[in-house]
Design a protein around this motif. Structure first.
Motif, short mmCIF file in Angstrom:
data_model
loop_
_atom_site.label_atom_id
_atom_site.label_comp_id
_atom_site.label_asym_id
_atom_site.label_seq_id
_atom_site.Cartn_x
_atom_site.Cartn_y
_atom_site.Cartn_z
N GLY A 320 0.80 -1.22 0.00
CA GLY A 320 0.00 0.00 0.00
C GLY A 320 0.83 1.27 0.00
N GLY A 321 2.16 1.13 -0.07
CA GLY A 321 3.02 2.31 -0.07
C GLY A 321 3.16 2.94 1.30
N HIS A 322 2.86 2.18 2.33
CA HIS A 322 2.88 2.69 3.71
C HIS A 322 4.23 2.41 4.36
CE1 HIS A 322 1.83 3.11 7.94
NE2 HIS A 322 0.63 3.57 7.63
N SER A 323 4.50 1.14 4.71
CA SER A 323 5.73 0.78 5.42
C SER A 323 6.24 -0.57 4.93
CB SER A 323 5.49 0.70 6.92
OG SER A 323 5.00 1.92 7.43
N ALA A 324 7.57 -0.71 4.92
CA ALA A 324 8.19 -1.99 4.56
C ALA A 324 9.50 -2.11 5.32
CB ALA A 324 8.44 -2.08 3.06
N SER A 325 9.85 -3.36 5.69
CA SER A 325 11.04 -3.59 6.50
C SER A 325 11.88 -4.71 5.92
CB SER A 325 10.62 -3.96 7.93
OG SER A 325 11.75 -4.14 8.77
N ILE A 326 13.19 -4.58 6.05
CA ILE A 326 14.12 -5.64 5.69
C ILE A 326 14.86 -6.08 6.95
CG2 ILE A 326 15.92 -3.95 5.04
CD1 ILE A 326 17.00 -6.04 3.06
N ILE A 327 15.02 -7.39 7.10
CA ILE A 327 15.81 -7.95 8.20
C ILE A 327 17.08 -8.52 7.57
CG2 ILE A 327 15.86 -9.49 10.16
CD1 ILE A 327 13.66 -7.34 10.30
N THR A 328 18.21 -7.90 7.88
CA THR A 328 19.48 -8.33 7.31
C THR A 328 20.62 -7.81 8.17
OG1 THR A 328 20.90 -8.32 5.34
CG2 THR A 328 19.64 -6.32 5.78
N THR A 329 21.76 -8.53 8.12
CA THR A 329 22.98 -8.05 8.78
C THR A 329 23.87 -7.29 7.81
OG1 THR A 329 24.07 -10.16 8.30
CG2 THR A 329 22.95 -9.95 10.44
N ASP A 330 23.45 -7.25 6.53
CA ASP A 330 24.24 -6.60 5.48
C ASP A 330 23.74 -5.16 5.28
OD1 ASP A 330 25.29 -5.67 3.03
OD2 ASP A 330 25.38 -7.69 2.19
N LYS A 331 24.53 -4.19 5.71
CA LYS A 331 24.09 -2.79 5.64
C LYS A 331 23.93 -2.29 4.22
CE LYS A 331 25.86 -1.38 10.17
NZ LYS A 331 26.75 -0.47 10.91
N GLU A 332 24.75 -2.76 3.30
CA GLU A 332 24.62 -2.34 1.90
C GLU A 332 23.33 -2.88 1.29
OE1 GLU A 332 26.32 -0.21 -0.10
OE2 GLU A 332 27.24 0.33 1.82
N GLU A 333 23.01 -4.12 1.64
CA GLU A 333 21.75 -4.70 1.17
C GLU A 333 20.57 -3.90 1.72
OE1 GLU A 333 19.88 -9.16 0.90
OE2 GLU A 333 20.67 -8.52 2.85
N ALA A 334 20.65 -3.54 3.00
CA ALA A 334 19.59 -2.74 3.61
C ALA A 334 19.46 -1.38 2.92
CB ALA A 334 19.87 -2.55 5.10
N LYS A 335 20.58 -0.77 2.61
CA LYS A 335 20.58 0.55 1.94
C LYS A 335 19.88 0.46 0.58
CE LYS A 335 23.83 4.24 0.60
NZ LYS A 335 23.82 4.19 -0.86
N THR A 336 20.20 -0.58 -0.17
CA THR A 336 19.57 -0.77 -1.48
C THR A 336 18.07 -0.95 -1.33
OG1 THR A 336 21.57 -1.76 -2.39
CG2 THR A 336 19.51 -2.22 -3.55
N PHE A 337 17.67 -1.80 -0.39
CA PHE A 337 16.25 -2.04 -0.13
C PHE A 337 15.53 -0.73 0.20
CE2 PHE A 337 12.78 -2.83 2.85
CZ PHE A 337 12.09 -3.89 2.29
N MET A 338 16.12 0.04 1.11
CA MET A 338 15.46 1.25 1.59
C MET A 338 15.40 2.33 0.51
SD MET A 338 17.09 1.21 5.44
CE MET A 338 16.01 2.38 6.26
N GLU A 339 16.36 2.35 -0.38
CA GLU A 339 16.34 3.33 -1.48
C GLU A 339 15.36 2.93 -2.57
OE1 GLU A 339 20.96 4.98 -1.24
OE2 GLU A 339 20.44 3.39 -2.66
#
Length: 399
Positions: A320-339
């Motif tokens: 719905g374009g509201h909120s989404a979360s990634i669970i990871t220990t890889d900060k670069e992967e998290a950065k890509t997801f969040m961008e």
């Protein structure tokens, strides 16, 4: 509507806190009438309808927080003096008239109105019929607070309209409405967008996703997704869909861990085709429509995904374009997801339940906007103003 000075606005809010406290027993008794008439067939809506001692305290706290915030009107955003001698200042200004349409939650009658009023807007409130008695007494509280401070009670009006009358009001309002904010499910939002002639700011629809990366700390994943799912099922920031990377170590065992965890917490599970091969006793997702659905119930979808790119693509298609979360220990992967994920709020190793004005440091909120105009995320006091240019000249003409 005229501009009201900050002192008068704050005096109204001070009066409102006193009145809410004084009338708390009357408010709770009025709410009991609504609860008895509604019944418990829809647990999420019933939960949102409840007004108890704690909820009245929360209303008072919301008013206090807004009273203590800086007045957002008349703030200089930009100032420049041109070579021509023109002096130009861009300042914040009230929208004018805001209409808020919402279901079930009587506390919105306080929390939404206090924000819009402090930002110097006139407010039309259209609550659901299920909260009629609660909203009626809360409107009386507002009118008492306004009149105690020499203001007309039409600054804050509760519209007592049925569905047909609301439809006509949206099409032909008695005065220009500058902003309409529907707070509720998809049917309410669709109804308002279909019939409104003014600007509509969409809010309230969740359908939030959590992606468990192959690099996830699985205990963190379990803790976060359980909180996001069961902490408050009626919240638009509650979790509905979990995507598990099929490349995670011990994939099948981890699916069974999640199955056990959710069953122990009375959450029913739907699974996609791949997950059904492991969790053979769970019902499959009945149709593609389920992926678009916000549940507001003790229900969750567990799906399998092959890597980060597929997770991002699926979330952007169905959420719905509201909120989404990634669970990871890889900060670069998290950065890509969040961008790359297109949501109002994106999280790394954290619950979607934090998409909330109070939790994000914004303070009381009107709604969580999933629109990109004019603001996305929690709509706090600072977001309930527009702007105006003040241009000072000395007989300037354009040549």
């Amino acid at each position: 509507m005229k501009l009201i000075d900050t002192k008068t606005k704050n005096n109204v809010l001070q009066s409102m806190m006193t009145i809410l406290d004084k009338k708390r027993n009357e408010i709770i008794e009025a709410n009991k009438k609504d609860l008895e008439a509604f019944g418990k067939s829809d647990r999420a809506m019933y939960d949102r309808l409840i007004v108890d001692e704690k909820k009245v305290d929360s209303m008072i706290q919301s008013v206090m927080e807004v009273m203590e915030q800086e007045d957002p009107v008349g703030k200089t955003l930009e100032h420049r003096r041109l070579d021509t001698g023109l002096d130009i200042t861009n300042k914040t200004a009230p929208f004018g008239t805001i209409m808020i349409i919402y279901e079930s939650r009587p506390d919105v009658t306080i929390e939404a109105a206090v924000l819009a009023f402090k930002a110097n807007n006139k407010i039309y409130l259209k609550g659901g019929k299920e909260a009629f008695h609660s909203n009626k007494i809360l409107e009386q509280c507002w009118h008492e607070a306004l009149q105690e401070n020499g203001l007309d009670k039409n600054w804050i009006e509760m519209l007592k309209l049925d569905r047909t009358e609301t439809q006509e009001f949206l099409k032909n309002p008695p005065e220009h409405i500058d902003l309409i904010v529907p707070r509720g499910g998809e049917r309410l939002i669709a109804f308002v967008k279909e019939h409104a002639t003014g600007a509509v700011l969409v809010s309230g629809r969740g359908n939030n996703f959590l992606y468990v990366s192959k690099n996830a700390d699985f205990e963190t994943a379990k803790k976060v997704m359980l909180n996001a799912k069961i902490d408050k099922i009626s919240g638009c920031n509650a979790l509905d869909k979990v995507l598990i990377d099929k490349n995670i170590s011990g994939y099948e065992d981890k699916l069974k861990e999640l199955q056990k965890m959710f069953h122990e917490n009375e959450v029913s599970i739907l699974v996609d085709e791949d997950v059904s091969k492991v969790l053979t006793d769970e019902d499959k997702v009945p149709s593609e429509d389920t992926w678009y659905e916000e549940f507001l119930a003790m229900k969750i979808v567990l799906g399998s995904i092959d890597g980060l790119d597929q997770a991002i693509e699926k979330i952007n298609k169905y959420s719905g374009g509201h909120s989404a979360s990634i669970i990871t220990t890889d900060k670069e992967e998290a950065k890509t997801f969040m961008e790359q994920v297109d949501c109002a709020a994106v999280y790394h190793n954290a619950s979607t339940r934090f998409t909330d004005g109070g939790q994000m440091g914004v303070g009381a909120e009107l709604a969580i906007s999933t629109d990109k105009l004019h603001h996305r995320g929690p709509l706090g006091l600072k977001q309930l103003v527009t702007n105006k240019y003040y241009v000072l000249g000395e007989g300037h003409i354009r040549e």
